[in-house]
Design an enzyme around this catalytic site. Structure first.
Site, PDB file in Angstrom:
ATOM      1  N   ARG A   1      40.972  50.501  92.467  1.00  0.00           N
ATOM      2  CA  ARG A   1      40.806  51.870  91.970  1.00  0.00           C
ATOM      3  C   ARG A   1      41.888  52.795  92.533  1.00  0.00           C
ATOM      4  O   ARG A   1      42.349  53.710  91.858  1.00  0.00           O
ATOM      5  CB  ARG A   1      39.415  52.406  92.340  1.00  0.00           C
ATOM      6  CG  ARG A   1      38.308  51.711  91.578  1.00  0.00           C
ATOM      7  CD  ARG A   1      36.951  52.142  92.067  1.00  0.00           C
ATOM      8  NE  ARG A   1      36.609  53.484  91.636  1.00  0.00           N
ATOM      9  CZ  ARG A   1      35.653  54.205  92.187  1.00  0.00           C
ATOM     10  NH1 ARG A   1      34.946  53.743  93.181  1.00  0.00           N
ATOM     11  NH2 ARG A   1      35.390  55.413  91.723  1.00  0.00           N
TER      12      ARG A   1
ATOM     13  N   ARG B   1      29.703  53.816 101.913  1.00  0.00           N
ATOM     14  CA  ARG B   1      28.950  54.609 100.946  1.00  0.00           C
ATOM     15  C   ARG B   1      27.771  53.802 100.408  1.00  0.00           C
ATOM     16  O   ARG B   1      27.882  52.597 100.189  1.00  0.00           O
ATOM     17  CB  ARG B   1      29.885  54.988  99.798  1.00  0.00           C
ATOM     18  CG  ARG B   1      29.571  56.321  99.204  1.00  0.00           C
ATOM     19  CD  ARG B   1      30.816  56.982  98.750  1.00  0.00           C
ATOM     20  NE  ARG B   1      31.156  56.538  97.399  1.00  0.00           N
ATOM     21  CZ  ARG B   1      31.811  57.306  96.531  1.00  0.00           C
ATOM     22  NH1 ARG B   1      32.175  58.516  96.875  1.00  0.00           N
ATOM     23  NH2 ARG B   1      32.108  56.855  95.344  1.00  0.00           N
TER      24      ARG B   1
ATOM     25  N   ARG C   1      41.669  62.104  84.029  1.00  0.00           N
ATOM     26  CA  ARG C   1      42.198  61.062  84.903  1.00  0.00           C
ATOM     27  C   ARG C   1      43.523  60.528  84.405  1.00  0.00           C
ATOM     28  O   ARG C   1      44.123  59.685  85.063  1.00  0.00           O
ATOM     29  CB  ARG C   1      41.201  59.921  84.984  1.00  0.00           C
ATOM     30  CG  ARG C   1      40.381  59.917  86.283  1.00  0.00           C
ATOM     31  CD  ARG C   1      39.536  58.676  86.245  1.00  0.00           C
ATOM     32  NE  ARG C   1      39.033  58.243  87.494  1.00  0.00           N
ATOM     33  CZ  ARG C   1      37.818  58.521  87.960  1.00  0.00           C
ATOM     34  NH1 ARG C   1      37.033  59.326  87.313  1.00  0.00           N
ATOM     35  NH2 ARG C   1      37.415  57.983  89.084  1.00  0.00           N
TER      36      ARG C   1
ATOM     37  N   ARG D   1      27.611  50.243  95.734  1.00  0.00           N
ATOM     38  CA  ARG D   1      27.943  50.098  94.312  1.00  0.00           C
ATOM     39  C   ARG D   1      29.074  49.098  94.133  1.00  0.00           C
ATOM     40  O   ARG D   1      29.973  49.033  94.956  1.00  0.00           O
ATOM     41  CB  ARG D   1      28.418  51.449  93.742  1.00  0.00           C
ATOM     42  CG  ARG D   1      27.309  52.315  93.291  1.00  0.00           C
ATOM     43  CD  ARG D   1      27.718  53.622  92.639  1.00  0.00           C
ATOM     44  NE  ARG D   1      29.103  53.992  92.637  1.00  0.00           N
ATOM     45  CZ  ARG D   1      29.533  55.262  92.589  1.00  0.00           C
ATOM     46  NH1 ARG D   1      28.660  56.250  92.583  1.00  0.00           N
ATOM     47  NH2 ARG D   1      30.802  55.550  92.556  1.00  0.00           N
TER      48      ARG D   1
ATOM     49  N   LYS E   1      35.384  64.458  96.111  1.00  0.00           N
ATOM     50  CA  LYS E   1      35.331  65.388  94.969  1.00  0.00           C
ATOM     51  C   LYS E   1      33.891  65.689  94.557  1.00  0.00           C
ATOM     52  O   LYS E   1      33.543  66.823  94.307  1.00  0.00           O
ATOM     53  CB  LYS E   1      36.019  64.783  93.727  1.00  0.00           C
ATOM     54  CG  LYS E   1      37.467  64.479  93.884  1.00  0.00           C
ATOM     55  CD  LYS E   1      38.078  64.062  92.550  1.00  0.00           C
ATOM     56  CE  LYS E   1      37.535  62.761  91.989  1.00  0.00           C
ATOM     57  NZ  LYS E   1      37.950  61.553  92.697  1.00  0.00           N
TER      58      LYS E   1
HETATM   59  P1  AMP Z   1      33.902  58.099  89.489  1.00  0.00           P
HETATM   60  O1  AMP Z   1      32.467  58.127  89.858  1.00  0.00           O
HETATM   61  O2  AMP Z   1      34.430  59.434  88.987  1.00  0.00           O
HETATM   62  O3  AMP Z   1      34.794  57.527  90.553  1.00  0.00           O
HETATM   63  O4  AMP Z   1      34.027  57.123  88.219  1.00  0.00           O
HETATM   64  C1  AMP Z   1      33.638  55.778  88.278  1.00  0.00           C
HETATM   65  C2  AMP Z   1      34.360  54.980  87.207  1.00  0.00           C
HETATM   66  O5  AMP Z   1      34.056  55.507  85.911  1.00  0.00           O
HETATM   67  C3  AMP Z   1      35.881  55.012  87.275  1.00  0.00           C
HETATM   68  O6  AMP Z   1      36.397  54.058  88.185  1.00  0.00           O
HETATM   69  C4  AMP Z   1      36.255  54.697  85.838  1.00  0.00           C
HETATM   70  O7  AMP Z   1      36.111  53.313  85.542  1.00  0.00           O
HETATM   71  C5  AMP Z   1      35.187  55.429  85.057  1.00  0.00           C
HETATM   72  N1  AMP Z   1      35.624  56.811  84.735  1.00  0.00           N
HETATM   73  C6  AMP Z   1      35.073  57.977  85.175  1.00  0.00           C
HETATM   74  N2  AMP Z   1      35.720  59.037  84.674  1.00  0.00           N
HETATM   75  C7  AMP Z   1      36.714  58.540  83.896  1.00  0.00           C
HETATM   76  C8  AMP Z   1      37.749  59.121  83.115  1.00  0.00           C
HETATM   77  N3  AMP Z   1      37.903  60.456  83.051  1.00  0.00           N
HETATM   78  N4  AMP Z   1      38.588  58.301  82.454  1.00  0.00           N
HETATM   79  C9  AMP Z   1      38.450  56.956  82.504  1.00  0.00           C
HETATM   80  N5  AMP Z   1      37.524  56.343  83.241  1.00  0.00           N
HETATM   81  C10 AMP Z   1      36.647  57.114  83.932  1.00  0.00           C
END
Ligand code: AMP
Length: 214
Positions: A171, A127, A88, A160, A13
């Protein structure tokens, strides 16, 4: 053009969101990036979000909804935006709809990048992210010029915590439990654009822009 990127963590994404933002001249808003920046700067929000993120869970809706709703009111979002990682959960999607409705606006496309859990686990373990600027690489698909060093800023590249295999599995579970239902939510509104996420980033980009340019 107001776009939402859907798909499991690691589906690609972020890569597509960046390319689309550049093509259409609209901001790329990644809630994950916003949280990571807050953690790096040791802000109150960062301190609250870190535990949830490291454990592979979602940050509570109340910590993310206002942040996004405020951000999309900024001047640079007048022509549109690309939301990456938000919504989400169904309550997040409802809050976004409510905020947009109040401004007589709506989402144009929810782009769903579709890929299996197995392919994601393989992808994410390769990654690497820069500790300095947050740029992401992949040891096979998108290597940095010098191993372990960021092309942009020269800082160290790391795996990470939230990309480690055990966290990725968690996740993905969270994704299936709380986020996948958004595909149905936006499908019912006729906004879903389904894209095969197993091809390369360039092919995926072409498929998306073919539809968006129409
Ligand atoms: P991402 O980089 O989008 O995969 O986000 C990394 C982490 O940030 C996720 O695993 C969540 O813990 C948190 N996170 C990001 N966006 C959201 C969201 N819209 N709602 C809740 N947690 C989020």
């Amino acid at each position: 053009m107001k776009i939402i990127m859907l798909g499991a963590p690691g589906a690609g994404k972020g890569t597509q969101a960046k390319k689309l933002a550049a093509r259409y001249g609209i901001p790329h808003i990644s809630t994950g990036d916003i949280f990571r920046m807050n953690i790096k700067n040791n802000t109150e929000l960062g301190k609250k979000a870190k535990g949830y993120m490291d454990a592979g869970g979602l940050v509570p809706d109340e910590l993310v909804v206002d942040l996004v709703v405020d951000r999309i009111k900024d001047q640079d979002c007048m022509k549109g935006f690309i939301l990456d990682g938000f919504p989400r959960t169904i309550p997040q999607a409802e809050a976004l709809d409510y905020a947009l409705n109040n401004q007589n606006e709506k989402i144009d496309y929810a782009i769903n990048i579709d890929i299996s859990d197995e392919a994601i686990i393989e992808r994410m373990s390769g990654r690497r992210a820069c500790v300095g600027c947050g740029a992401t690489y992949h040891i096979v698909n998108l290597p940095s010029k010098v191993e372990g060093v960021c092309d942009n800023c020269g800082e160290k590249l790391i795996l990470r915590d939230d990309d480690k295999p055990e966290t990725v599995k968690k996740r993905l579970e969270v994704y299936h439990e709380q986020t996948q239902s958004l595909i149905d939510y936006y499908n019912k509104k006729g906004l879903i654009l389904n894209i095969d996420g197993t091809t390369g980033a360039d092919v995926i980009f072409e498929e998306i822009t073919k539809v968006l340019d129409e």
